[in-house]
Motif scaffolding. Structure first.
Motif, PDB file in Angstrom:
ATOM      1  N   LEU A 106      47.549  51.688  37.332  1.00  0.00           N
ATOM      2  CA  LEU A 106      46.726  50.590  36.834  1.00  0.00           C
ATOM      3  C   LEU A 106      45.258  50.826  37.161  1.00  0.00           C
ATOM      4  CD1 LEU A 106      46.473  47.827  35.486  1.00  0.00           C
ATOM      5  CD2 LEU A 106      46.988  46.794  37.705  1.00  0.00           C
ATOM      6  N   ALA A 107      44.971  51.265  38.380  1.00  0.00           N
ATOM      7  CA  ALA A 107      43.587  51.560  38.770  1.00  0.00           C
ATOM      8  C   ALA A 107      43.017  52.674  37.890  1.00  0.00           C
ATOM      9  CB  ALA A 107      43.526  51.950  40.244  1.00  0.00           C
ATOM     10  N   LEU A 112      43.930  53.393  34.783  1.00  0.00           N
ATOM     11  CA  LEU A 112      43.685  52.803  33.464  1.00  0.00           C
ATOM     12  C   LEU A 112      42.405  51.973  33.481  1.00  0.00           C
ATOM     13  CD1 LEU A 112      44.564  52.157  30.542  1.00  0.00           C
ATOM     14  CD2 LEU A 112      45.942  50.288  31.488  1.00  0.00           C
ATOM     15  N   GLN A 113      42.219  51.171  34.519  1.00  0.00           N
ATOM     16  CA  GLN A 113      41.025  50.333  34.621  1.00  0.00           C
ATOM     17  C   GLN A 113      39.757  51.182  34.683  1.00  0.00           C
ATOM     18  OE1 GLN A 113      42.234  48.187  38.121  1.00  0.00           O
ATOM     19  NE2 GLN A 113      42.916  46.408  36.946  1.00  0.00           N
ATOM     20  N   ALA A 114      39.826  52.305  35.399  1.00  0.00           N
ATOM     21  CA  ALA A 114      38.647  53.147  35.604  1.00  0.00           C
ATOM     22  C   ALA A 114      38.355  54.068  34.425  1.00  0.00           C
ATOM     23  CB  ALA A 114      38.820  53.989  36.872  1.00  0.00           C
ATOM     24  N   ARG A 152      43.603  37.854  24.918  1.00  0.00           N
ATOM     25  CA  ARG A 152      43.690  38.216  26.327  1.00  0.00           C
ATOM     26  C   ARG A 152      43.071  37.115  27.153  1.00  0.00           C
ATOM     27  NH1 ARG A 152      42.447  44.603  26.908  1.00  0.00           N
ATOM     28  NH2 ARG A 152      44.276  45.280  25.768  1.00  0.00           N
ATOM     29  N   GLY A 160      40.069  42.092  34.779  1.00  0.00           N
ATOM     30  CA  GLY A 160      40.346  43.405  34.219  1.00  0.00           C
ATOM     31  C   GLY A 160      41.769  43.534  33.717  1.00  0.00           C
ATOM     32  N   MET A 161      42.071  44.714  33.243  1.00  0.00           N
ATOM     33  CA  MET A 161      43.406  45.023  32.759  1.00  0.00           C
ATOM     34  C   MET A 161      44.395  44.862  33.910  1.00  0.00           C
ATOM     35  SD  MET A 161      44.737  45.999  29.961  1.00  0.00           S
ATOM     36  CE  MET A 161      46.148  46.796  29.268  1.00  0.00           C
ATOM     37  N   HIS A 162      45.558  44.298  33.634  1.00  0.00           N
ATOM     38  CA  HIS A 162      46.560  44.092  34.676  1.00  0.00           C
ATOM     39  C   HIS A 162      47.963  44.450  34.186  1.00  0.00           C
ATOM     40  CE1 HIS A 162      45.045  40.470  32.726  1.00  0.00           C
ATOM     41  NE2 HIS A 162      46.302  40.263  32.454  1.00  0.00           N
ATOM     42  N   GLY A 214      40.387  54.190  31.228  1.00  0.00           N
ATOM     43  CA  GLY A 214      40.925  53.851  29.916  1.00  0.00           C
ATOM     44  C   GLY A 214      42.237  54.569  29.644  1.00  0.00           C
ATOM     45  N   VAL A 250      50.038  48.035  32.725  1.00  0.00           N
ATOM     46  CA  VAL A 250      49.935  49.478  32.512  1.00  0.00           C
ATOM     47  C   VAL A 250      51.322  50.055  32.251  1.00  0.00           C
ATOM     48  CG1 VAL A 250      50.134  50.041  34.980  1.00  0.00           C
ATOM     49  CG2 VAL A 250      48.972  51.645  33.438  1.00  0.00           C
TER      50      VAL A 250
END
Length: 165
Positions: A130-131, A133-135, A161, A107-109, A137, A111
């Motif tokens: 970060l959580a 953003l991951q959840a 990526r 996932g995204m890491h 967007g 932010v």
């Protein structure tokens, strides 16, 4: 009167090997140089520091108790100063080689978020962003490069990526 805002960023990654392993030695050897340059850049405000032991950066700060998870948390005056450091300095060459030292994360890491000038975010705050953003967007609470109209360099310099961004 509008409160002055600075840009915070958190970047996390999981090293392919422990910090004292030869497979990540080149990355570890460059931490002080790259971080030191970042601290001297126009627009740099603050960086979460480790123990200060040479060659360790902030790698002693563990995420979920995992010694191979490393993080970088900084604050910048604006988008342009962070973007310049990331894409127009030696940092870029290490970013482009990240797959040599870091695992591919699912996932995204990375932010970013706005903080009041003078605020020093904690790792927990960054991980919470970060959580989010991951959840959910990109939002005003947590975002990546594409959310910032001021950010342009990432469009031409970002690689595929693959590993820690």
């Amino acid at each position: 009167m509008t409160e002055a805002l600075h840009l915070a960023e958190l970047n996390v990654g999981r090293l392919l090997a422990p910090t004292d392993d030869p497979r990540v030695a080149e990355f570890m050897a460059a931490l002080d140089r790259v971080n030191g340059m970042g601290k001297r850049m126009p627009g740099f405000v603050w960086m979460m520091e480790g123990s200060g032991e040479p060659g360790m950066g902030n790698t002693e700060t563990k995420i979920d108790g995992d010694p191979q998870y490393v993080s970088n948390l900084t604050v910048w005056e604006n988008v342009e100063s962070l973007e310049h450091f990331v894409w127009n300095t030696v940092h870029r060459s290490f970013y482009e080689r990240r797959a040599e030292w870091f695992e591919v994360l699912g996932g995204m890491h990375f932010v970013m978020w706005w903080v009041p000038a003078g605020h020093r975010p904690t790792l927990e705050e960054g991980l919470d962003r970060l959580a989010h953003l991951q959840a959910k967007g990109d939002s005003d609470r947590a975002f990546g490069w594409s959310y910032l109209k001021e950010a342009q360099l990432w469009k031409t310099h970002a690689c595929a990526r693959m590993a820690a961004e």
